[in-house]
Every structure is written in C-alpha cells, then in structure tokens.
Motif scaffolding. Structure first.
Motif, PDB file in Angstrom:
ATOM      1  N   ILE A 191      24.061  46.251  83.242  1.00  7.11           N
ATOM      2  CA  ILE A 191      23.102  45.940  82.190  1.00  7.11           C
ATOM      3  C   ILE A 191      21.731  46.535  82.475  1.00  7.11           C
ATOM      4  O   ILE A 191      20.968  46.842  81.551  1.00  7.11           O
ATOM      5  N   ARG A 192      21.400  46.742  83.748  1.00  5.03           N
ATOM      6  CA  ARG A 192      20.084  47.300  84.064  1.00  5.03           C
ATOM      7  C   ARG A 192      19.922  48.719  83.525  1.00  5.03           C
ATOM      8  O   ARG A 192      18.803  49.172  83.300  1.00  5.03           O
ATOM      9  N   TYR A 193      21.030  49.409  83.300  1.00  4.97           N
ATOM     10  CA  TYR A 193      20.944  50.757  82.744  1.00  4.97           C
ATOM     11  C   TYR A 193      20.566  50.734  81.262  1.00  4.97           C
ATOM     12  O   TYR A 193      20.131  51.752  80.728  1.00  4.97           O
ATOM     13  N   ARG A 194      20.766  49.577  80.614  1.00  3.06           N
ATOM     14  CA  ARG A 194      20.623  49.505  79.167  1.00  3.06           C
ATOM     15  C   ARG A 194      19.442  48.640  78.720  1.00  3.06           C
ATOM     16  O   ARG A 194      19.408  48.205  77.570  1.00  3.06           O
ATOM     17  N   GLN A 195      18.503  48.361  79.602  1.00  4.73           N
ATOM     18  CA  GLN A 195      17.379  47.509  79.245  1.00  4.73           C
ATOM     19  C   GLN A 195      16.050  48.259  79.184  1.00  4.73           C
ATOM     20  O   GLN A 195      15.030  47.668  78.856  1.00  4.73           O
ATOM     21  N   GLN A 196      16.063  49.530  79.485  1.00  7.74           N
ATOM     22  CA  GLN A 196      14.801  50.265  79.587  1.00  7.74           C
ATOM     23  C   GLN A 196      14.103  50.419  78.240  1.00  7.74           C
ATOM     24  O   GLN A 196      12.880  50.397  78.163  1.00  7.74           O
ATOM     25  N   ASN A 197      14.868  50.565  77.168  1.00 11.88           N
ATOM     26  CA  ASN A 197      14.280  50.747  75.836  1.00 11.88           C
ATOM     27  C   ASN A 197      14.359  49.478  74.997  1.00 11.88           C
ATOM     28  O   ASN A 197      14.233  49.535  73.788  1.00 11.88           O
ATOM     29  N   ARG A 198      14.594  48.345  75.638  1.00  8.12           N
ATOM     30  CA  ARG A 198      14.701  47.041  74.958  1.00  8.12           C
ATOM     31  C   ARG A 198      15.833  47.026  73.940  1.00  8.12           C
ATOM     32  O   ARG A 198      15.794  46.269  72.978  1.00  8.12           O
ATOM     33  N   GLU A 199      16.826  47.863  74.140  1.00  6.08           N
ATOM     34  CA  GLU A 199      17.928  47.870  73.174  1.00  6.08           C
ATOM     35  C   GLU A 199      18.890  46.713  73.379  1.00  6.08           C
ATOM     36  O   GLU A 199      19.636  46.351  72.466  1.00  6.08           O
ATOM     37  N   ALA A 200      18.912  46.109  74.582  1.00  9.33           N
ATOM     38  CA  ALA A 200      19.840  45.011  74.867  1.00  9.33           C
ATOM     39  C   ALA A 200      19.320  43.719  74.233  1.00  9.33           C
ATOM     40  O   ALA A 200      18.260  43.220  74.602  1.00  9.33           O
ATOM     41  N   VAL A 201      20.062  43.174  73.276  1.00  8.36           N
ATOM     42  CA  VAL A 201      19.647  41.964  72.565  1.00  8.36           C
ATOM     43  C   VAL A 201      20.350  40.729  73.119  1.00  8.36           C
ATOM     44  O   VAL A 201      19.715  39.709  73.383  1.00  8.36           O
ATOM     45  N   GLY A 202      21.677  40.801  73.302  1.00  4.79           N
ATOM     46  CA  GLY A 202      22.415  39.654  73.817  1.00  4.79           C
ATOM     47  C   GLY A 202      23.844  40.014  74.146  1.00  4.79           C
ATOM     48  O   GLY A 202      24.406  40.960  73.587  1.00  4.79           O
ATOM     49  N   SER A 225      18.037  57.301  67.108  1.00  5.12           N
ATOM     50  CA  SER A 225      17.601  56.667  68.349  1.00  5.12           C
ATOM     51  C   SER A 225      18.793  56.112  69.122  1.00  5.12           C
ATOM     52  O   SER A 225      18.844  56.188  70.354  1.00  5.12           O
ATOM     53  N   ARG A 226      19.749  55.564  68.406  1.00  2.00           N
ATOM     54  CA  ARG A 226      20.964  55.061  69.055  1.00  2.00           C
ATOM     55  C   ARG A 226      21.670  56.183  69.789  1.00  2.00           C
ATOM     56  O   ARG A 226      22.079  56.028  70.950  1.00  2.00           O
ATOM     57  N   GLU A 227      21.842  57.323  69.130  1.00  3.77           N
ATOM     58  CA  GLU A 227      22.536  58.447  69.751  1.00  3.77           C
ATOM     59  C   GLU A 227      21.801  58.927  70.992  1.00  3.77           C
ATOM     60  O   GLU A 227      22.416  59.173  72.043  1.00  3.77           O
ATOM     61  N   ALA A 228      20.478  59.058  70.898  1.00  4.01           N
ATOM     62  CA  ALA A 228      19.686  59.537  72.034  1.00  4.01           C
ATOM     63  C   ALA A 228      19.753  58.557  73.207  1.00  4.01           C
ATOM     64  O   ALA A 228      19.881  58.962  74.372  1.00  4.01           O
ATOM     65  N   THR A 229      19.694  57.270  72.904  1.00  9.99           N
ATOM     66  CA  THR A 229      19.731  56.251  73.954  1.00  9.99           C
ATOM     67  C   THR A 229      21.073  56.237  74.661  1.00  9.99           C
ATOM     68  O   THR A 229      21.151  56.168  75.894  1.00  9.99           O
ATOM     69  N   ARG A 230      22.141  56.324  73.903  1.00 10.38           N
ATOM     70  CA  ARG A 230      23.473  56.290  74.492  1.00 10.38           C
ATOM     71  C   ARG A 230      23.769  57.562  75.280  1.00 10.38           C
ATOM     72  O   ARG A 230      24.470  57.521  76.289  1.00 10.38           O
ATOM     73  N   ASN A 231      23.239  58.700  74.836  1.00  6.21           N
ATOM     74  CA  ASN A 231      23.423  59.941  75.591  1.00  6.21           C
ATOM     75  C   ASN A 231      22.638  59.910  76.898  1.00  6.21           C
ATOM     76  O   ASN A 231      23.104  60.409  77.936  1.00  6.21           O
TER      77      ASN A 231
END
Length: 267
Positions: A191-202, A225-231
């Motif tokens: 989860i730490r990989y996915r919290q940098q852009n505040r995209e993790a909600v729950g 933005s979703r595509e860029a974040t996931r890439n």
C-alpha cells in the motif's frame, strides 16, 4: 506353485509401491507450508479492532429511464440520515457507475460501533416514515440490488471526505478461499507504493455476502491521471513482486469507474 509365485510378486510389488508412495508423500511434505493453529478469526488479524468500524456497500441496478429520478430521490433522503446524530452511521460515498455495469448506483456506509450500530440504525429506520416512503418509491426504480457487510484492512487509511472533482475506481477481487491472510500480508507492504498521490481511499474485505471478496477504492483527477499513476507505480522497486504473488490468489476481478453524485461526501 506358479500361482504362489505370482501372488508373491504382486504382493511384493504392492508393498514396494506402497513404500514408494509413503516416501513420496513424506518427501513432498517437506515442501508444504505448515499452518500454525490460530486462536482468533482471520478478520480480527486483518482489521482495526480498536475502532470497530463496519461498512455496508450497496449495488443498485436502476432502470435506465429512472436513473435521474433515482439520484434525486437519494439526494433528498440519504444526506439527512448521514447528518442526523440519532443514527450511528455515516454516508462515506455514493456514486453512479461510469464504466463497468451501466445504470448502477453504489453506496458505501460506515457504522461506528460495528454490528450493534448497524442493528440500531436498522431498527430506527423501520420507524422512520420518510425512509419507509423512500424505500417504497426506490423499489419501483430498481431492477435488482445486493449488498455486502465489510471490514476495513488495518493497513489502509480510513475513507474521509474529499473535494473534487475526482473519478473513483472500485476494484473488486474474488479471492480463492483461504488466501485472505496471504493477500493482507502482501498488501500491508504494497500500500505504501500507492499513497504518494493520495489515490488510496479505502480497502475492505467482506464479512457477509460474497465471501473472500476484497474491494480497493481509489480516487483520481481523471482517467488520464489514473493511467499515469498506475504506470508510474511499475517503476518502483518491489511493486512487480506484489503483482506476481497476488495474482494467483484471485479467482475473479472487476473494475468500476464511478462518478460521485451530489450527495457524496467523497467528491
């Protein structure tokens, strides 16, 4: 004499085969992961026990011609329940599915206090004439509906209201029975990989409804933005290992892109 020889050979062969099978089984057992006996439910090992939050997610499939009227009806009733301290529940978010199953509404509620809070709300709503009328009118607009009761993973941040505009992605995973602890172990690190852009909600897992079901809720400014974040996450060391080890745990997965309605605290 010949018959005795044949029987002896068969018996000797059977004994040899049995020994070989026992040896093979013993050899294979060296590589089988041993499971430690547990004195607690898996849900208690994965969730935030001290907060005792229970969530309910609702999926309503609306008649296409009724979607606007359905949204208006929900906007008139649901926020009043959310704001009334008489009911120990909060409306976390309410959306329409944009991509995925069409003409669908998704509602997420939080009950602080767990099952007692849920029971209290249900009992009180039965006495609420406005809510009873709402359910009756809503029933005319629906094709089908289903819900699940969820707990939140201890390593996810709790969903809090946010300003928009955002699009939301609900990624739902049907796991293989018995793999929830393993999933939690990997995602507690991932989860730490996915919290940098505040995209993790729950992040949630089911207790009642479809079992061994996991829901991850993400927020993005838009689909680009979703595509860029996931890439970008694939450039981080260790992310590919999470995907490699969690994919075999999944039986089925689904993604919904959702747009918040006017009544949603998550905008």
């Amino acid at each position: 004499m010949f018959m005795f020889f044949m029987v002896a050979c068969v018996c000797r062969g059977f004994a040899t085969s049995s020994c070989r099978n026992r040896e093979d089984s013993w050899f294979k057992s060296l590589f089988v992961r041993k499971v430690d006996p547990r004195k607690d439910a898996h849900s208690n090992l994965l969730t935030k026990n001290e907060e005792s939050n229970l969530y309910k997610i609702q999926f309503h499939n609306v008649k296409p011609e009724c979607l606007d009227a359905y949204n208006k009806l929900c906007e008139d009733v649901l926020p009043s329940i959310h704001a009334d301290k008489y009911y120990p529940c909060e409306l976390v978010g309410t959306w329409n599915t944009w991509y995925g199953e069409q003409d669908q509404a998704v509602h997420l509620w939080r009950y602080r206090g767990g099952y007692p809070a849920l029971t209290e709300v249900m009992n009180k709503l039965r006495q609420n004439k406005e809510f009873t009328a709402y359910r009756k009118e809503r029933g005319k607009m629906l094709l089908s509906r289903r819900n699940q009761l969820l707990l939140e993973f201890s390593f996810w941040n709790e969903p809090v209201p946010r300003t928009g505009p955002n699009v939301y992605e609900l990624r739902s995973y049907q796991l293989r029975p018995g793999t929830m602890i393993e999933w939690g172990n990997y995602w507690a690190r991932a989860i730490r990989y996915r919290q940098q852009n505040r995209e993790a909600v729950g992040g949630f897992f089911s207790q009642i409804g479809n079992l061994y079901m996991v829901h991850h809720l993400w927020a993005y400014k838009d689909l680009l933005s979703r595509e860029a974040t996931r890439n970008a996450v694939w450039q981080q060391e260790g992310w590919h290992e999470v995907v490699y080890y969690t994919v075999p745990l999944i039986q089925h997965m689904e993604s919904r892109i959702m747009i918040p309605t006017k009544a949603s605290p998550l905008q």
